[in-house]
Design a protein around this motif. Sequence first.
Motif, PDB file in Angstrom:
ATOM      1  N   TYR A  26      74.899 -47.576 -19.667  1.00  0.00           N
ATOM      2  CA  TYR A  26      75.361 -48.205 -20.912  1.00  0.00           C
ATOM      3  C   TYR A  26      74.175 -48.721 -21.726  1.00  0.00           C
ATOM      4  N   PHE A 163      80.585 -54.510 -24.254  1.00  0.00           N
ATOM      5  CA  PHE A 163      80.592 -53.802 -22.967  1.00  0.00           C
ATOM      6  C   PHE A 163      82.004 -53.668 -22.417  1.00  0.00           C
ATOM      7  N   PHE A 166      84.100 -51.194 -24.269  1.00  0.00           N
ATOM      8  CA  PHE A 166      83.642 -49.816 -24.077  1.00  0.00           C
ATOM      9  C   PHE A 166      84.148 -49.233 -22.762  1.00  0.00           C
ATOM     10  N   ILE A 167      84.197 -50.054 -21.702  1.00  0.00           N
ATOM     11  CA  ILE A 167      84.620 -49.529 -20.396  1.00  0.00           C
ATOM     12  C   ILE A 167      86.071 -49.884 -20.062  1.00  0.00           C
ATOM     13  N   ASN A 177      84.791 -42.537 -24.434  1.00  0.00           N
ATOM     14  CA  ASN A 177      83.666 -43.377 -24.030  1.00  0.00           C
ATOM     15  C   ASN A 177      83.045 -42.898 -22.717  1.00  0.00           C
ATOM     16  N   LEU A 181      79.151 -41.802 -21.702  1.00  0.00           N
ATOM     17  CA  LEU A 181      78.407 -42.228 -20.517  1.00  0.00           C
ATOM     18  C   LEU A 181      77.899 -41.034 -19.717  1.00  0.00           C
TER      19      LEU A 181
END
Length: 339
Positions: A26, A163, A166-167, A177, A181
């Motif tokens: 990330y 963060f 995003f996950i 996303n 990665l």
Amino acid sequence: MLRFYKKIFIGFIISIIPVLLIVIRYLIIDPYNDLPIHYQKDITYIFQSLGDQTTKKILSSQKKINCFIFGSSKSLSFKAIDCKKKLFKNNKTLHPYHYANWGESIGGIYKKLLFLNSENLQLKYIFILLDGNLSFRGNGNAHDFDHYMISGISPISYYYKHFSEFINPTSYYFNENIRILLNQKNDASYYFRCHFDTKFNDLYYNKKLIKNKNQKKQLSKIKNILVKELLRNRGKSNYFKRQISTNEKNILKKIKMLLTKSNTKYIFILTPIKNRFKLNNYDYEYLEKLFPNKIIDASGNNLLTEKNLLFIDNIHYFSIINEKIMDSVKTKMKNEKVL
């Protein structure tokens, strides 16, 4: 006993390795351009915030920018480069810059003005494009997806929010996303197809907008019409309910105080709205009283909103509208002898 704790420790290390790998990956990708080395990067993905990215650009910029354009995405065709040429006649001491945000609120604009002031940037000319659909929505608060120096949240909360979003496996964008990665190609719709002018921060879309015959006819019709005639009331308008809250009134007063203290020359522009909508009379009169002779009203029933032909979607319109509005700004500034 020692062997037992050793097993627990090894198990813990093994269990956090995937998390560490995700965090490291990330940070390498830095999808929100949160690392200072990426502050000048353009928006790449649709989840990135225009206002957030622009704030970072200003933080890392050595340019002596001193004139700013604020507003929602509707303001994007009100180009800073055109301000430089058309309004400022390429005056070398004036450096306009676009500082818009998606769905910008009046509170977001105020916080950005405070930020610019804190960075010791001059506010010589300010153009604020107000959108009746968006500017006074949400009680005047700045958006939480703005930079922490604008939204007011702590830096830790800001970075964690990026963060975690995003996950987040429940996110609509989670699959895309994960592709980022894994360094895989995303779906074409996930990319933000645009580029920014590095000097003025003007945004240009890469895709060509298709116009139908009626739109082409209307665009041709208004091209050579004087802006005064374009903005002339042509009949009954539709009106929003009262929107400007007590908090937003206070924000507007603070904006006036800040601009007055900075000796800033400024103009508010009420942008055209689909279906001939205008601000409620009470709200409009409040703005007029607070900012006398500083408002250009392009909303309501006029040639720009006629039959909605110049609108690309429910909110946005073709760039010629803001080009025409800039002509009106130029006339107003000349009449008030501020150029």
